[in-house]
Motif scaffolding. Structure first.
Motif, PDB file in Angstrom:
ATOM      1  N   GLN A   5      -8.557   1.695  -5.096  1.00 27.22           N
ATOM      2  CA  GLN A   5      -7.499   1.072  -4.308  1.00 27.22           C
ATOM      3  C   GLN A   5      -6.708   0.080  -5.147  1.00 27.22           C
ATOM      4  O   GLN A   5      -5.477   0.037  -5.076  1.00 27.22           O
ATOM      5  CB  GLN A   5      -8.105   0.372  -3.092  1.00 27.22           C
ATOM      6  CG  GLN A   5      -8.823   1.309  -2.141  1.00 27.22           C
ATOM      7  CD  GLN A   5      -9.504   0.578  -1.008  1.00 27.22           C
ATOM      8  OE1 GLN A   5      -9.437  -0.645  -0.923  1.00 27.22           O
ATOM      9  NE2 GLN A   5     -10.164   1.320  -0.146  1.00 27.22           N
TER      10      GLN A   5
ATOM     11  N   SER B 196      -4.477   1.887  -7.684  1.00 23.34           N
ATOM     12  CA  SER B 196      -3.366   2.563  -7.005  1.00 23.34           C
ATOM     13  C   SER B 196      -2.277   1.581  -6.599  1.00 23.34           C
ATOM     14  O   SER B 196      -1.084   1.858  -6.754  1.00 23.34           O
ATOM     15  CB  SER B 196      -3.883   3.309  -5.775  1.00 23.34           C
ATOM     16  OG  SER B 196      -4.832   4.290  -6.143  1.00 23.34           O
ATOM     17  N   ILE B 197      -2.677   0.425  -6.092  1.00 24.96           N
ATOM     18  CA  ILE B 197      -1.693  -0.566  -5.669  1.00 24.96           C
ATOM     19  C   ILE B 197      -0.914  -1.111  -6.864  1.00 24.96           C
ATOM     20  O   ILE B 197       0.314  -1.245  -6.819  1.00 24.96           O
ATOM     21  CB  ILE B 197      -2.390  -1.710  -4.903  1.00 24.96           C
ATOM     22  CG1 ILE B 197      -2.938  -1.180  -3.574  1.00 24.96           C
ATOM     23  CG2 ILE B 197      -1.437  -2.874  -4.664  1.00 24.96           C
ATOM     24  CD1 ILE B 197      -3.769  -2.196  -2.818  1.00 24.96           C
TER      25      ILE B 197
ATOM     26  N   SER C 101     -13.974  -0.507  -4.873  1.00 24.56           N
ATOM     27  CA  SER C 101     -12.586  -0.887  -4.592  1.00 24.56           C
ATOM     28  C   SER C 101     -11.654  -0.679  -5.778  1.00 24.56           C
ATOM     29  O   SER C 101     -10.479  -1.024  -5.696  1.00 24.56           O
ATOM     30  CB  SER C 101     -12.530  -2.364  -4.163  1.00 24.56           C
ATOM     31  OG  SER C 101     -13.318  -2.587  -3.017  1.00 24.56           O
TER      32      SER C 101
END
Length: 284
Positions: free
Chosen positions: A154, A157-158, A151
């Motif tokens: 993700q 990136s967020i 994870s």
């Protein structure tokens, strides 16, 4: 059964702690990116208006390129080395190094706009980048430390997407507040040093949360992993009825007998099995 995540209440508390740390790191990245974007957009304009001795457009272009490239790379290398040394004892080492670096950088950024010569101002600018630009890689390392490997992409990136979008608001505000004179340096000093200090304070809050022991290893995803493991456990087989056991015993006994047909006959010899030998009634 209870999974690795512990009780539901404990898993929920760990998940909240992880989300809180990710939110704090996103806020810190937002403040620091706002300072960087503002500096990149308005520093050339400040030098043109200030008319510092020794300033020319060519000199600024060449020195700025060298300072940004060299200072950024050296800062990342030095910050990573220091974080590795401190990380042997503290899990929040990346945030600690980045926090201290932002405090030093804030002072040097203020000196950029207080210097009376172009050479002195650019020297402070290079020192500020050397001290403070290590924050980028260190924040991303800390983000990866609080989420599992599958994870991390993700999460990173967020954090970067939110920080980039929100931080672009600050240069727009500075452009609106631009006085149109050399007094722009006062506005830049307040905005850039203020954002840098706020980034350092936010990183300090993240350090406090990580070192407080509220965060276990990958707590945000332990509950989900535990639930998945529980789903993989097959349910217990139902208790077989007496009739089912009776039929199974008949098959087993029949398999031990020899079945054959006499020449010229089609009758098959069937073993003599007494079903009552295995039947103990429906109440068993």
């Amino acid at each position: 059964r209870r999974g690795k995540g512990g009780s539901p209440r404990r898993r929920g508390a760990n998940g909240v702690a992880t989300m809180g740390i990710l939110g704090i790191l996103t806020t810190a990245a937002t403040f620091r990116l706002a300072a960087s974007y503002t500096l990149a957009a308005f520093l050339p304009m400040y030098y043109m208006r200030a008319g510092l001795p020794g300033y020319t457009a060519e000199t600024y272009g060449a020195s700025n390129a060298g300072i940004v490239a060299g200072g950024g790379v050296l800062s990342a290398l030095l910050g990573g080395v220091v974080a590795d040394v401190v990380g042997d004892r503290l899990p929040s080492a990346p945030c600690i190094v980045a926090m201290v670096a932002q405090g030093i950088a804030a002072v040097l950024f203020a000196c950029v706009f207080c210097a009376e010569t172009f050479v002195g101002s650019m020297a402070c600018y290079g020192a500020a980048l050397l001290a403070g630009e290590c924050w980028y890689g260190l924040v991303l390392v800390q983000v990866k430390d609080v989420v599992p490997a599958d994870s991390q992409g993700q999460a990173v990136s967020i954090v970067l997407a939110v920080a980039t979008v929100v931080s672009n608001i600050i240069p727009a505000v500075v452009g609106t507040a631009d006085p149109g004179t050399a007094e722009l340096g006062v506005v830049l000093t307040r905005v850039i040093t203020g954002c840098t200090v706020l980034a350092g304070m936010t990183l300090g809050l993240a350090v406090c949360m990580i070192e407080s022991g509220q965060l276990s290893k990958y707590p945000l995803f332990e509950a989900e992993r535990s639930s998945s493991e529980e789903c993989l456990i097959p349910p217990p087989l139902p208790r077989r009825s007496s009739l089912h056991r009776l039929s199974q015993s008949v098959v087993r006994q029949a398999s031990r007998q020899t079945f054959f047909a006499a020449p010229g006959h089609t009758d098959v010899l069937v073993p003599d099995v007494d079903p009552r030998a295995e039947w103990s009634g429906p109440g068993e």
